[in-house]
Write a protein that holds these residues in place. Structure first.
Motif, PDB file in Angstrom:
ATOM      1  N   LYS A  94     -21.791  34.648  44.165  1.00  0.00           N
ATOM      2  CA  LYS A  94     -21.744  35.241  42.715  1.00  0.00           C
ATOM      3  C   LYS A  94     -21.435  36.416  42.114  1.00  0.00           C
ATOM      4  O   LYS A  94     -20.918  37.332  43.089  1.00  0.00           O
ATOM      5  N   THR A  95     -20.876  36.324  40.999  1.00  0.00           N
ATOM      6  CA  THR A  95     -20.614  37.433  40.426  1.00  0.00           C
ATOM      7  C   THR A  95     -20.302  37.724  39.105  1.00  0.00           C
ATOM      8  O   THR A  95     -20.717  36.792  38.602  1.00  0.00           O
ATOM      9  N   LEU A  96     -20.032  39.246  39.183  1.00  0.00           N
ATOM     10  CA  LEU A  96     -21.111  39.802  37.489  1.00  0.00           C
ATOM     11  C   LEU A  96     -20.239  40.405  37.079  1.00  0.00           C
ATOM     12  O   LEU A  96     -19.602  41.259  37.662  1.00  0.00           O
ATOM     13  N   GLN A  97     -19.607  39.744  35.685  1.00  0.00           N
ATOM     14  CA  GLN A  97     -18.572  40.481  35.363  1.00  0.00           C
ATOM     15  C   GLN A  97     -18.956  42.133  34.314  1.00  0.00           C
ATOM     16  O   GLN A  97     -20.102  41.652  33.287  1.00  0.00           O
ATOM     17  N   LEU A  98     -18.554  42.814  34.712  1.00  0.00           N
ATOM     18  CA  LEU A  98     -19.328  43.733  33.770  1.00  0.00           C
ATOM     19  C   LEU A  98     -17.885  43.869  32.494  1.00  0.00           C
ATOM     20  O   LEU A  98     -16.959  45.241  33.177  1.00  0.00           O
ATOM     21  N   PHE A  99     -18.458  44.053  31.186  1.00  0.00           N
ATOM     22  CA  PHE A  99     -17.378  44.522  30.474  1.00  0.00           C
ATOM     23  C   PHE A  99     -17.768  46.015  29.882  1.00  0.00           C
ATOM     24  O   PHE A  99     -19.051  46.364  29.061  1.00  0.00           O
ATOM     25  N   GLU A 100     -17.980  46.812  30.001  1.00  0.00           N
ATOM     26  CA  GLU A 100     -18.068  48.371  29.512  1.00  0.00           C
ATOM     27  C   GLU A 100     -16.421  49.364  28.966  1.00  0.00           C
ATOM     28  O   GLU A 100     -15.355  48.873  29.460  1.00  0.00           O
ATOM     29  N   ASP A 101     -16.744  50.159  28.081  1.00  0.00           N
ATOM     30  CA  ASP A 101     -15.508  50.896  28.178  1.00  0.00           C
ATOM     31  C   ASP A 101     -16.407  52.477  27.790  1.00  0.00           C
ATOM     32  O   ASP A 101     -17.227  52.538  28.097  1.00  0.00           O
ATOM     33  N   PRO A 102     -15.267  53.506  28.790  1.00  0.00           N
ATOM     34  CA  PRO A 102     -15.989  54.519  29.592  1.00  0.00           C
ATOM     35  C   PRO A 102     -16.636  55.327  27.733  1.00  0.00           C
ATOM     36  O   PRO A 102     -17.324  56.305  28.769  1.00  0.00           O
ATOM     37  N   ARG A 103     -16.020  55.519  26.742  1.00  0.00           N
ATOM     38  CA  ARG A 103     -16.617  56.466  25.894  1.00  0.00           C
ATOM     39  C   ARG A 103     -17.545  56.053  25.106  1.00  0.00           C
ATOM     40  O   ARG A 103     -18.725  56.495  24.803  1.00  0.00           O
ATOM     41  N   CYS A 104     -17.881  54.555  25.496  1.00  0.00           N
ATOM     42  CA  CYS A 104     -19.160  53.624  25.099  1.00  0.00           C
ATOM     43  C   CYS A 104     -20.865  54.336  25.546  1.00  0.00           C
ATOM     44  O   CYS A 104     -21.017  54.577  26.547  1.00  0.00           O
ATOM     45  N   ASN A 139      -9.298  53.327  19.113  1.00  0.00           N
ATOM     46  CA  ASN A 139      -9.602  53.143  17.695  1.00  0.00           C
ATOM     47  C   ASN A 139     -10.280  53.522  16.886  1.00  0.00           C
ATOM     48  O   ASN A 139     -10.264  53.968  15.579  1.00  0.00           O
ATOM     49  N   MET A 140     -11.782  53.287  16.727  1.00  0.00           N
ATOM     50  CA  MET A 140     -12.978  53.526  15.991  1.00  0.00           C
ATOM     51  C   MET A 140     -13.017  54.626  15.792  1.00  0.00           C
ATOM     52  O   MET A 140     -13.444  55.670  14.715  1.00  0.00           O
ATOM     53  N   ALA A 141     -13.010  55.498  17.185  1.00  0.00           N
ATOM     54  CA  ALA A 141     -13.177  56.931  16.551  1.00  0.00           C
ATOM     55  C   ALA A 141     -12.162  58.420  16.616  1.00  0.00           C
ATOM     56  O   ALA A 141     -12.878  59.025  16.269  1.00  0.00           O
ATOM     57  N   GLY A 142     -11.383  57.522  17.125  1.00  0.00           N
ATOM     58  CA  GLY A 142     -10.225  58.298  17.574  1.00  0.00           C
ATOM     59  C   GLY A 142      -9.780  58.626  18.767  1.00  0.00           C
ATOM     60  O   GLY A 142     -10.684  59.268  19.296  1.00  0.00           O
ATOM     61  N   GLY A 143      -8.816  59.327  19.257  1.00  0.00           N
ATOM     62  CA  GLY A 143      -8.163  59.397  20.517  1.00  0.00           C
ATOM     63  C   GLY A 143      -8.320  59.172  21.248  1.00  0.00           C
ATOM     64  O   GLY A 143      -7.633  57.232  21.011  1.00  0.00           O
ATOM     65  N   GLU A 144      -7.860  59.379  22.596  1.00  0.00           N
ATOM     66  CA  GLU A 144      -6.968  58.401  23.605  1.00  0.00           C
ATOM     67  C   GLU A 144      -8.223  58.420  24.956  1.00  0.00           C
ATOM     68  O   GLU A 144      -8.077  58.390  26.474  1.00  0.00           O
ATOM     69  N   GLY A 145      -9.093  58.624  24.893  1.00  0.00           N
ATOM     70  CA  GLY A 145     -10.108  59.061  25.796  1.00  0.00           C
ATOM     71  C   GLY A 145     -10.461  57.537  26.440  1.00  0.00           C
ATOM     72  O   GLY A 145     -10.837  58.074  28.458  1.00  0.00           O
ATOM     73  N   SER A 146     -10.716  56.380  25.964  1.00  0.00           N
ATOM     74  CA  SER A 146     -10.968  55.148  26.085  1.00  0.00           C
ATOM     75  C   SER A 146      -9.805  55.109  27.537  1.00  0.00           C
ATOM     76  O   SER A 146      -9.498  54.803  28.376  1.00  0.00           O
ATOM     77  N   LYS A 147      -9.127  55.175  27.767  1.00  0.00           N
ATOM     78  CA  LYS A 147      -7.230  55.034  27.405  1.00  0.00           C
ATOM     79  C   LYS A 147      -7.502  55.395  29.386  1.00  0.00           C
ATOM     80  O   LYS A 147      -7.064  55.135  30.095  1.00  0.00           O
ATOM     81  N   GLU A 180     -19.777  59.672  21.500  1.00  0.00           N
ATOM     82  CA  GLU A 180     -18.749  58.961  21.651  1.00  0.00           C
ATOM     83  C   GLU A 180     -18.054  59.956  20.623  1.00  0.00           C
ATOM     84  O   GLU A 180     -16.692  59.228  20.849  1.00  0.00           O
ATOM     85  N   SER A 181     -18.263  60.965  20.108  1.00  0.00           N
ATOM     86  CA  SER A 181     -17.153  61.174  18.882  1.00  0.00           C
ATOM     87  C   SER A 181     -16.719  62.216  19.566  1.00  0.00           C
ATOM     88  O   SER A 181     -15.504  62.491  18.716  1.00  0.00           O
ATOM     89  N   VAL A 182     -16.720  63.022  20.587  1.00  0.00           N
ATOM     90  CA  VAL A 182     -15.870  64.016  21.165  1.00  0.00           C
ATOM     91  C   VAL A 182     -14.894  63.129  22.474  1.00  0.00           C
ATOM     92  O   VAL A 182     -15.541  62.789  23.969  1.00  0.00           O
ATOM     93  N   ASP A 183     -13.715  63.444  22.557  1.00  0.00           N
ATOM     94  CA  ASP A 183     -13.127  62.989  23.507  1.00  0.00           C
ATOM     95  C   ASP A 183     -12.077  63.475  24.471  1.00  0.00           C
ATOM     96  O   ASP A 183     -11.193  63.658  25.205  1.00  0.00           O
ATOM     97  N   LYS A 184     -13.445  64.450  25.292  1.00  0.00           N
ATOM     98  CA  LYS A 184     -13.128  65.474  26.849  1.00  0.00           C
ATOM     99  C   LYS A 184     -12.464  64.316  27.781  1.00  0.00           C
ATOM    100  O   LYS A 184     -11.664  64.727  28.424  1.00  0.00           O
ATOM    101  N   PHE A 185     -12.533  62.510  27.278  1.00  0.00           N
ATOM    102  CA  PHE A 185     -11.801  62.163  28.853  1.00  0.00           C
ATOM    103  C   PHE A 185     -10.792  61.756  27.779  1.00  0.00           C
ATOM    104  O   PHE A 185      -9.817  61.332  29.073  1.00  0.00           O
ATOM    105  N   ALA A 186     -10.210  62.795  27.318  1.00  0.00           N
ATOM    106  CA  ALA A 186      -8.265  63.159  27.295  1.00  0.00           C
ATOM    107  C   ALA A 186      -8.530  63.923  27.878  1.00  0.00           C
ATOM    108  O   ALA A 186      -6.203  63.906  28.379  1.00  0.00           O
ATOM    109  N   ASP A 187      -8.467  63.958  28.132  1.00  0.00           N
ATOM    110  CA  ASP A 187      -7.915  65.653  28.887  1.00  0.00           C
ATOM    111  C   ASP A 187      -8.238  65.031  30.820  1.00  0.00           C
ATOM    112  O   ASP A 187      -9.342  64.556  31.727  1.00  0.00           O
ATOM    113  N   ASP A 188      -7.307  65.173  31.237  1.00  0.00           N
ATOM    114  CA  ASP A 188      -7.131  65.237  32.139  1.00  0.00           C
ATOM    115  C   ASP A 188      -7.638  65.779  33.642  1.00  0.00           C
ATOM    116  O   ASP A 188      -8.170  65.331  34.104  1.00  0.00           O
TER     117      ASP A 188
END
Length: 270
Positions: A94-104, A139-147, A180-188
């Motif tokens: 079996k395979t469980l797919q997980l659809f997730e956004d890092p900032r979610c 796109n929703m909250a602004g920033g680039e942390g998810s990417k 969610e509104s804080v884009d900390k993941f944009a910081d390497d």
């Protein structure tokens, strides 16, 4: 006062006035020259500044450039552009797919409640996990942390599947996951700081260089496109062999540990 002295005084006064006028004229001329010179410098500075900003505006930003960059596939990935990311035993049916956004924030809550159970199930061979990363919160909250976090997950996957899974858990942990509104993941540097909590990634220069150099930025965008093409509208979403896994009696993902266990056992039988 004699007429002679009176004439002499007038002559002296006229001479002083002449000298004063000449001095004032020189002063005025010098001031005009300085004003002109300053204006020229200001114009040049403005022109230079405008030129600088024009160049900066036209210079492709990192994520814009990544759209056209060649995709570097992480080790331990398969499929087109390396966007098939499966962790677990090959013999697991079996395979469980997980659809997730890092900032979610809901993804963070799900991982905090069930991440350890998922790892236990995967280690036990109950199922494999396929990760599909989303970046829509940028796109929703602004920033680039998810990417950026998705790119860092690619760097972790390049080290090992276990490092990927453990790093994902650390990103979603209560101690590390931002609002969610804080884009900390944009910081390497912040992503690397979190990675130091994973033994396989701690002080790992290859991983760090990949994060700072954006080695897997183009891959992260391809992963995001895969999510967009899936038709999934929200995260977290779970699918077992293509069928959505939900809390019994609802259309929502099973968030509480008991709801998750019940839903997974049902899905494994289906």
């Amino acid at each position: 006062m004699s007429a002679r002295n009176n004439q002499a005084n007038k002559a002296a006064a006229r001479e002083r006035l002449k000298v004063e006028r000449e001095r004032q004229a020189k002063k005025d001329k010098t001031r005009r020259q300085l004003v002109v010179a300053g204006s020229v410098v200001a114009v040049l500075a403005i022109a230079g500044g405008v030129g600088y900003f024009v160049v900066q505006a036209n210079k492709p930003k990192a994520w814009e450039a990544a759209k056209d960059a060649a995709v570097t596939k992480p080790a331990n990935s398969t499929g087109t552009d390396g966007t098939t990311v499966v962790v677990g035993k090959a013999e697991a049916k079996k395979t469980l797919q997980l659809f997730e956004d890092p900032r979610c924030p809901s993804c963070a809550s799900f991982e905090q409640a069930n991440g350890e159970q998922v790892k236990k199930d995967v280690d036990a061979g109950k199922y494999k996990v396929e990760y599909v990363g989303a970046t829509f919160i940028d796109n929703m909250a602004g920033g680039e942390g998810s990417k950026n976090a998705t790119s860092a997950l690619g760097a972790a996957l390049n080290v090992s599947p276990d490092a990927f899974l453990e790093y994902k858990g650390k990103l979603y942990s209560q101690a590390n996951h931002p609002e969610e509104s804080v884009d900390k993941f944009a910081d390497d540097n912040y992503l690397i700081k979190i990675a130091d909590q994973v033994p396989a990634l701690k002080g790992n220069k290859k991983f760090q260089d990949a994060v700072k150099g954006g080695t897997f930025d183009a891959w992260a965008l391809k992963m995001s496109q895969k999510f967009d093409a899936s038709g999934i509208k929200g995260t977290p979403t779970l699918k077992m062999d293509g069928k959505v896994v939900v809390k019994e009696g609802t259309e929502a993902a099973p968030m509480a540990p008991e709801d998750f266990k019940t839903a997974i056992e049902k899905a494994l039988k289906g």
